[in-house]
Design a protein around this motif. Structure first.
Motif, PDB file in Angstrom:
ATOM      1  N   LEU A  54     -23.869   2.985  11.454  1.00 62.39           N
ATOM      2  CA  LEU A  54     -24.526   4.264  11.721  1.00 62.39           C
ATOM      3  C   LEU A  54     -23.778   5.432  11.079  1.00 62.39           C
ATOM      4  CD1 LEU A  54     -25.481   3.750  15.472  1.00 62.39           C
ATOM      5  CD2 LEU A  54     -27.024   3.753  13.502  1.00 62.39           C
ATOM      6  N   LEU A  55     -22.447   5.417  11.174  1.00 65.23           N
ATOM      7  CA  LEU A  55     -21.668   6.507  10.590  1.00 65.23           C
ATOM      8  C   LEU A  55     -21.679   6.457   9.064  1.00 65.23           C
ATOM      9  CD1 LEU A  55     -18.618   6.742  13.011  1.00 65.23           C
ATOM     10  CD2 LEU A  55     -20.535   8.320  12.804  1.00 65.23           C
ATOM     11  N   MET A  56     -21.648   5.258   8.485  1.00 69.59           N
ATOM     12  CA  MET A  56     -21.681   5.140   7.027  1.00 69.59           C
ATOM     13  C   MET A  56     -23.008   5.633   6.462  1.00 69.59           C
ATOM     14  SD  MET A  56     -18.895   4.317   5.647  1.00 69.59           S
ATOM     15  CE  MET A  56     -19.422   3.909   4.001  1.00 69.59           C
ATOM     16  N   ALA A  57     -24.084   5.561   7.252  1.00 71.32           N
ATOM     17  CA  ALA A  57     -25.380   6.069   6.802  1.00 71.32           C
ATOM     18  C   ALA A  57     -25.355   7.587   6.664  1.00 71.32           C
ATOM     19  CB  ALA A  57     -26.480   5.645   7.769  1.00 71.32           C
ATOM     20  N   ARG A  58     -24.466   8.248   7.412  1.00 64.26           N
ATOM     21  CA  ARG A  58     -24.352   9.713   7.356  1.00 64.26           C
ATOM     22  C   ARG A  58     -23.390  10.201   6.290  1.00 64.26           C
ATOM     23  NH1 ARG A  58     -22.714  11.355  13.148  1.00 64.26           N
ATOM     24  NH2 ARG A  58     -22.268  13.213  11.984  1.00 64.26           N
ATOM     25  N   VAL A  59     -22.563   9.308   5.746  1.00 68.46           N
ATOM     26  CA  VAL A  59     -21.544   9.698   4.772  1.00 68.46           C
ATOM     27  C   VAL A  59     -22.181   9.909   3.405  1.00 68.46           C
ATOM     28  CG1 VAL A  59     -19.474   8.928   3.549  1.00 68.46           C
ATOM     29  CG2 VAL A  59     -19.686   8.531   5.991  1.00 68.46           C
ATOM     30  N   LYS A  60     -21.866  11.064   2.804  1.00 66.70           N
ATOM     31  CA  LYS A  60     -22.276  11.342   1.428  1.00 66.70           C
ATOM     32  C   LYS A  60     -21.117  10.923   0.547  1.00 66.70           C
ATOM     33  CE  LYS A  60     -24.543  15.363   3.134  1.00 66.70           C
ATOM     34  NZ  LYS A  60     -23.992  16.623   3.563  1.00 66.70           N
ATOM     35  N   ARG A  61     -21.299   9.830  -0.199  1.00 69.38           N
ATOM     36  CA  ARG A  61     -20.234   9.294  -1.046  1.00 69.38           C
ATOM     37  C   ARG A  61     -19.907  10.272  -2.159  1.00 69.38           C
ATOM     38  NH1 ARG A  61     -17.665   4.255  -0.155  1.00 69.38           N
ATOM     39  NH2 ARG A  61     -18.994   3.054   1.185  1.00 69.38           N
ATOM     40  N   LYS A  62     -18.600  10.361  -2.484  1.00 75.04           N
ATOM     41  CA  LYS A  62     -18.226  11.195  -3.614  1.00 75.04           C
ATOM     42  C   LYS A  62     -18.460  10.413  -4.890  1.00 75.04           C
ATOM     43  CE  LYS A  62     -13.315  10.095  -3.628  1.00 75.04           C
ATOM     44  NZ  LYS A  62     -11.977  10.600  -3.548  1.00 75.04           N
ATOM     45  N   ALA A  63     -18.811  11.116  -5.939  1.00 71.88           N
ATOM     46  CA  ALA A  63     -19.129  10.468  -7.203  1.00 71.88           C
ATOM     47  C   ALA A  63     -17.853   9.953  -7.851  1.00 71.88           C
ATOM     48  CB  ALA A  63     -19.822  11.455  -8.136  1.00 71.88           C
ATOM     49  N   GLU A  64     -17.914   8.705  -8.313  1.00 74.77           N
ATOM     50  CA  GLU A  64     -16.779   8.121  -9.023  1.00 74.77           C
ATOM     51  C   GLU A  64     -16.759   8.688 -10.439  1.00 74.77           C
ATOM     52  OE1 GLU A  64     -14.417   6.044  -7.901  1.00 74.77           O
ATOM     53  OE2 GLU A  64     -15.309   6.226  -5.916  1.00 74.77           O
ATOM     54  N   PRO A  65     -15.601   9.151 -10.903  1.00 73.84           N
ATOM     55  CA  PRO A  65     -15.554   9.676 -12.267  1.00 73.84           C
ATOM     56  C   PRO A  65     -15.737   8.546 -13.279  1.00 73.84           C
ATOM     57  CG  PRO A  65     -13.357   9.624 -11.317  1.00 73.84           C
ATOM     58  CD  PRO A  65     -14.318   9.237 -10.235  1.00 73.84           C
ATOM     59  N   GLU A  66     -16.671   8.767 -14.209  1.00 74.07           N
ATOM     60  CA  GLU A  66     -16.920   7.763 -15.232  1.00 74.07           C
ATOM     61  C   GLU A  66     -15.884   7.912 -16.340  1.00 74.07           C
ATOM     62  OE1 GLU A  66     -20.890   7.822 -16.645  1.00 74.07           O
ATOM     63  OE2 GLU A  66     -21.747   7.848 -14.636  1.00 74.07           O
ATOM     64  N   PRO A  67     -15.402   6.800 -16.893  1.00 69.80           N
ATOM     65  CA  PRO A  67     -14.425   6.912 -17.975  1.00 69.80           C
ATOM     66  C   PRO A  67     -15.058   7.565 -19.188  1.00 69.80           C
ATOM     67  CG  PRO A  67     -14.960   4.605 -17.527  1.00 69.80           C
ATOM     68  CD  PRO A  67     -15.677   5.436 -16.521  1.00 69.80           C
ATOM     69  N   ASP A  68     -14.333   8.489 -19.788  1.00 71.08           N
ATOM     70  CA  ASP A  68     -14.818   9.235 -20.933  1.00 71.08           C
ATOM     71  C   ASP A  68     -14.577   8.413 -22.196  1.00 71.08           C
ATOM     72  OD1 ASP A  68     -15.759  11.164 -22.604  1.00 71.08           O
ATOM     73  OD2 ASP A  68     -14.061  12.525 -22.357  1.00 71.08           O
ATOM     74  N   ALA A  69     -15.656   8.008 -22.864  1.00 66.68           N
ATOM     75  CA  ALA A  69     -15.528   7.168 -24.049  1.00 66.68           C
ATOM     76  C   ALA A  69     -14.957   7.940 -25.230  1.00 66.68           C
ATOM     77  CB  ALA A  69     -16.884   6.579 -24.416  1.00 66.68           C
ATOM     78  N   THR A  70     -15.103   9.267 -25.241  1.00 62.56           N
ATOM     79  CA  THR A  70     -14.600  10.060 -26.358  1.00 62.56           C
ATOM     80  C   THR A  70     -13.101  10.318 -26.255  1.00 62.56           C
ATOM     81  OG1 THR A  70     -15.086  12.131 -25.211  1.00 62.56           O
ATOM     82  CG2 THR A  70     -16.814  11.223 -26.629  1.00 62.56           C
ATOM     83  N   HIS A  71     -12.519  10.144 -25.089  1.00 63.80           N
ATOM     84  CA  HIS A  71     -11.086  10.386 -24.907  1.00 63.80           C
ATOM     85  C   HIS A  71     -10.335   9.084 -25.146  1.00 63.80           C
ATOM     86  CE1 HIS A  71      -7.295  11.608 -23.126  1.00 63.80           C
ATOM     87  NE2 HIS A  71      -7.725  12.853 -23.254  1.00 63.80           N
ATOM     88  N   PRO A  72      -9.513   8.990 -26.200  1.00 61.33           N
ATOM     89  CA  PRO A  72      -8.872   7.711 -26.534  1.00 61.33           C
ATOM     90  C   PRO A  72      -7.716   7.317 -25.627  1.00 61.33           C
ATOM     91  CG  PRO A  72      -8.154   9.414 -28.049  1.00 61.33           C
ATOM     92  CD  PRO A  72      -9.215  10.025 -27.165  1.00 61.33           C
ATOM     93  N   HIS A  73      -7.150   8.246 -24.883  1.00 64.09           N
ATOM     94  CA  HIS A  73      -5.959   7.961 -24.087  1.00 64.09           C
ATOM     95  C   HIS A  73      -6.273   7.867 -22.606  1.00 64.09           C
ATOM     96  CE1 HIS A  73      -3.491   8.439 -27.608  1.00 64.09           C
ATOM     97  NE2 HIS A  73      -4.048   9.609 -27.836  1.00 64.09           N
ATOM     98  N   GLN A  74      -7.163   6.966 -22.236  1.00 61.51           N
ATOM     99  CA  GLN A  74      -7.476   6.734 -20.832  1.00 61.51           C
ATOM    100  C   GLN A  74      -6.362   5.892 -20.219  1.00 61.51           C
ATOM    101  OE1 GLN A  74      -9.762   7.712 -18.716  1.00 61.51           O
ATOM    102  NE2 GLN A  74     -10.857   8.974 -20.176  1.00 61.51           N
ATOM    103  N   PRO A  75      -5.908   6.227 -19.009  1.00 58.19           N
ATOM    104  CA  PRO A  75      -4.868   5.406 -18.395  1.00 58.19           C
ATOM    105  C   PRO A  75      -5.398   4.011 -18.063  1.00 58.19           C
ATOM    106  CG  PRO A  75      -5.679   7.054 -16.857  1.00 58.19           C
ATOM    107  CD  PRO A  75      -6.306   7.346 -18.183  1.00 58.19           C
ATOM    108  N   ALA A  76      -4.532   3.036 -18.188  1.00 59.15           N
ATOM    109  CA  ALA A  76      -4.919   1.660 -17.898  1.00 59.15           C
ATOM    110  C   ALA A  76      -5.118   1.492 -16.398  1.00 59.15           C
ATOM    111  CB  ALA A  76      -3.841   0.701 -18.397  1.00 59.15           C
ATOM    112  N   ALA A  77      -5.984   0.574 -16.015  1.00 58.05           N
ATOM    113  CA  ALA A  77      -6.244   0.313 -14.603  1.00 58.05           C
ATOM    114  C   ALA A  77      -5.018  -0.341 -13.974  1.00 58.05           C
ATOM    115  CB  ALA A  77      -7.456  -0.589 -14.452  1.00 58.05           C
ATOM    116  N   LEU A  78      -4.766  -0.014 -12.726  1.00 55.86           N
ATOM    117  CA  LEU A  78      -3.640  -0.591 -12.012  1.00 55.86           C
ATOM    118  C   LEU A  78      -3.930  -2.048 -11.687  1.00 55.86           C
ATOM    119  CD1 LEU A  78      -2.837   2.297  -9.536  1.00 55.86           C
ATOM    120  CD2 LEU A  78      -1.621   1.712 -11.603  1.00 55.86           C
TER     121      LEU A  78
END
Length: 100
Positions: A54-78
């Motif tokens: 019931l509580l999760m139905a009320r939660v507005k999820r924050k948007a996950e940042p999409e990796p920027d394909a134009t930026h060559p120096h993206q940090p590696a995933a942990l």
């Protein structure tokens, strides 16, 4: 020493009492925490319960940042799993006991 599970903010929700937007946090164990810092209303729900659904139905999820394909120096995933240290790190107690 027992440590508390870390909580991550997964989005926001409206407080049931005062109506303000509050952060929705979820612990490592899946417990949902919707505690309001203005009116001190605590709302907790363990994963797998009806209250959690019931509580999760009320939660507005924050948007996950999409990796920027134009930026060559993206940090590696942990890595998914962190391995424990081979031996304990040195501390002040090692100096006092004569182990160095």
């Amino acid at each position: 020493m027992k440590t508390r599970p870390t909580k991550t903010i997964i989005g926001t929700a409206e407080c049931s009492c005062c109506g303000r937007e509050i952060p929705a946090r979820e612990s490592e164990t899946g417990t949902l925490n919707l505690s309001c810092q203005w009116c001190d209303l605590p709302l907790y729900a363990k994963k797998g319960t009806e209250a959690h659904k019931l509580l999760m139905a009320r939660v507005k999820r924050k948007a996950e940042p999409e990796p920027d394909a134009t930026h060559p120096h993206q940090p590696a995933a942990l890595p998914a799993e962190v391995k424990p240290a081979a031996r304990a790190a040195r501390s002040a107690f090692d100096i006092l006991s004569g182990r160095v």
